[in-house]
Write an enzyme that holds these catalytic residues in place. Structure first.
Site, short mmCIF file in Angstrom:
data_model
loop_
_atom_site.label_atom_id
_atom_site.label_comp_id
_atom_site.label_asym_id
_atom_site.label_seq_id
_atom_site.Cartn_x
_atom_site.Cartn_y
_atom_site.Cartn_z
CB ALA A 306 -0.90 0.01 1.23
CD GLU A 342 0.84 2.16 3.70
OE1 GLU A 342 1.43 3.23 3.48
OE2 GLU A 342 1.42 1.05 3.66
N1 PHE Z 1 5.74 3.54 1.19
C1 PHE Z 1 5.00 2.30 1.14
C2 PHE Z 1 4.86 1.82 2.57
O1 PHE Z 1 5.68 1.17 3.12
C3 PHE Z 1 5.61 1.23 0.34
C4 PHE Z 1 5.76 1.51 -1.12
C5 PHE Z 1 6.99 1.83 -1.63
C6 PHE Z 1 4.69 1.43 -1.96
C7 PHE Z 1 7.16 2.10 -2.97
C8 PHE Z 1 4.84 1.68 -3.29
C9 PHE Z 1 6.09 2.00 -3.80
O2 PHE Z 1 4.00 2.15 3.25
ZN ZN Z 2 5.68 2.47 4.93
#
Ligand code: PHE
Ligand code: ZN
Length: 576
Positions: A306, A342
């Site tokens: 996500a 998230e």
């Molecule tokens: N930032 C997201 C998470 O760990 C992971 C993610 C990284 C999703 C790169 C898509 C692309 O919550």
């Molecule tokens: Zn994250």
């Protein structure tokens, strides 16, 4: 794959999925995108080093985007207010871009001519920008329906959706695609009303209305500055489960979870999880949600678990949808964990973000730690801890012991996508957990409060987090930052002896960090060891004092005996 494996390795699972998809795409060999620009040597993979970080020459203050979504092509117009970092400088402004067709560039309303800019396959350079503040307008054409990379703007089951972390925004428009460029965004979306009745982006909805030819439009405004990796857009035929959360200061927040109509009944647990996460962050960290609307969208085609886009989280459907007939306990737990994760990014990641991608663990290690604590408080702390530790041992220890070993804060990368690893996430969370072990819950909270006080609205580093924890508690963390810069799992050996007459229990520690690729010689680490003694019947024994760095220190607090203490192992060999 066993269900348990899927949960335990969800991150690696999704990464493998992405590689498979890429292979598949190569095999099918879809028609290439139109080549508009000269190829250059810039295309060769280039290693990027943490030590080479430089402040940007230009900051972006505000960004107004307009999307004309179409089934053949999409037109993206951006209007950016640009500020030079150093007043009076007019060094070239280099913008990132990939798979874009450039239609026009204007500076302060004047269309640039060929000699005013330089276009390569992955960059657009404005050769001599005005010396003060100016506006930059860029129009590009993109082809979301042909975009099978699942980065940038693409179509998933007939709907438009975006994924910009880490470097996907450059597939939407030319931009300084780096997280230390934080700007306020407005987004106008125009699309066919019957095909795309729902048009979403970050922030608050300012306006919506009908247009000629069966089209409609919306205008979104996000009042918080953000890096472009948190930009999101979703357009399509979706329905929502709606609910409400009242924050502790009494603000009403509308909550919406968007899915295809038939899936709405399966979003009950996701909504429960979201409300639980919002309440938990207020109770445990004093962190309140900051907008009037929070959207979650579930899409079937999504590479990772996500994504925490500001106020518009996008999820792989399997981490949102559950029905009692088919979902296992582990499925419910994964939804709670990832919805929490998230949501928690809103403060740890979005309000305070990363200076550059070497700092990924600043947001991911900390947010994994927060989601672990959330799941612990919602269920059994002991069961959760055992499962997190076994996950670490099953998947992170082998990474740290193998050819892919890298520090929590890597020193270099070639392709950022490959750095979403169990080391950055899970070992990074353990580093954060050690701050809590050393400082206790209250000391850790003081450190978090100072971190937000100092850095809200900024793009910062793992060292800044360390400094906030240290300064809020006047703590001495010695060489703690080795946990971020040194790869490899330290091996700690302990021998003990008890002197019954003197009532003294002696422990001898030694530690060894194995060599890892690129780091043949290691320094000793700062290893906090929580110690307690049990008597023959298994009861906690009171502890009165402990030798610490050669000095005898009382550890009883007033008349209350202590039952545990924290030893600090900082050298290769130590006696306690
Ligand atoms: N930032 C997201 C998470 O760990 C992971 C993610 C990284 C999703 C790169 C898509 C692309 O919550
Ligand atoms: Zn994250």
């Amino acid at each position: 794959m066993h269900v348990y494996d899927l949960i335990v390795h969800s991150l690696t699972y999704f990464q493998r999925d992405k590689q498979d998809r890429r292979r598949l795409i190569c095999a099918v060999a879809t028609e290439p995108l139109p080549k508009q620009v000269e190829e250059s040597k810039m295309d060769a993979p280039k290693e990027i080093f943490l030590k080479d970080y430089k402040l940007p020459d230009y900051y972006f203050d505000s960004v107004d985007l307009t999307f004309l979504l179409g089934d053949e092509k999409t037109i993206v117009s951006s209007k950016i207010t640009v500020l030079p970092r150093v007043e009076g400088s007019s060094s070239p402004l280099v913008l990132d871009g990939a798979d874009l067709k450039l239609l026009s560039v204007k500076v302060n309303g004047e269309e640039l001519k060929n000699g005013d800019y330089h276009l390569e396959s992955r960059h657009l350079t404005i050769l001599s920008p005005p010396s003060g503040k100016f506006t930059l307008e860029i129009v590009t054409e993109i082809y979301p329906q042909k975009n099978t990379s699942l980065e940038g703007l693409y179509k998933s089951s007939g709907n438009f959706c975006t994924q910009c972390e880490a470097e996907g925004f450059r597939k939407i428009t030319y931009y300084q695609d780096r997280p230390d460029i934080m700007a306020k965004y407005t987004v106008r979306i125009e699309a066919d009303k019957s095909l795309y009745p729902v048009l979403l982006s970050n922030g608050n909805l300012l306006e919506q209305g009908d247009l000629e030819g069966g089209k409609h439009y919306v205008l979104w405004e996000d009042p918080f500055k953000k890096p472009c990796y948190l930009f999101a857009l979703v357009a399509g035929q979706l329905e929502s489960r709606d609910d409400m959360f009242v924050t502790r200061s009494g603000r009403n927040v509308s909550l919406r979870i968007w899915t295809p109509a038939q899936d709405v009944p399966k979003t009950a647990h996701a909504m429960y999880s979201l409300k639980a996460a919002m309440k938990w962050d207020e109770d445990v960290f004093g962190l309140e949600y900051d907008l009037d609307l929070f959207n979650i969208v579930a899409v079937p085609d999504f590479d990772m678990g996500a994504m925490e886009n500001k106020s518009l989280n996008i999820f792989n459907s399997k981490l949102v949808l559950a029905s009692p007939e088919t979902a296992s306990d582990a499925d419910y737990a994964a939804i709670l964990r990832v919805i929490g994760h998230e949501y928690f990014h809103n403060w740890t990641g979005n309000r305070v973000t990363c200076r550059d991608w070497f700092q990924l663990s600043l947001k991911e290690g900390l947010t994994v730690f927060r989601d672990q604590e959330f799941s612990s408080d919602m269920g059994s702390r002991t069961v959760k801890r055992i499962s997190d530790v076994s996950r670490l041992r099953i998947s992170q220890f082998p990474q740290d012991a193998g050819p892919m070993a890298h520090p929590v804060q890597p020193h270099s990368y070639i392709k950022m996508d490959n750095f979403y690893t169990v080391t950055v996430y899970q070992k990074g969370a353990e580093a954060v957990r050690m701050y809590k072990t050393l400082l206790g819950s209250q000391g850790f909270r003081k450190g978090m409060d100072l971190y937000f006080k100092r850095h809200d609205g900024q793009a910062v580093t793992c060292e800044d987090f360390f400094a906030a924890m240290r300064d809020a508690n006047d703590a001495d963390f010695a060489n703690f930052l080795q946990w971020y810069s040194q790869a490899g799992t330290p091996l700690v050996k302990v021998t003990s002896s008890y002197d019954a007459e003197a009532h003294t229990f002696t422990l001898k520690f030694s530690q060894e960090v194995p060599p890892t690729p690129g780091q043949p010689v290691k320094e000793p680490m700062f290893i906090p060891v929580v110690l307690g003694l049990l008597d023959t019947s298994g009861k906690d024994m009171p502890l009165s004092s402990v030798y610490h760095d050669g000095a005898l220190k009382s550890i009883a607090s007033g008349s209350q005996p202590a039952y545990s203490t924290i030893l600090r192992v900082t050298k290769v060999r130590a006696h306690r």
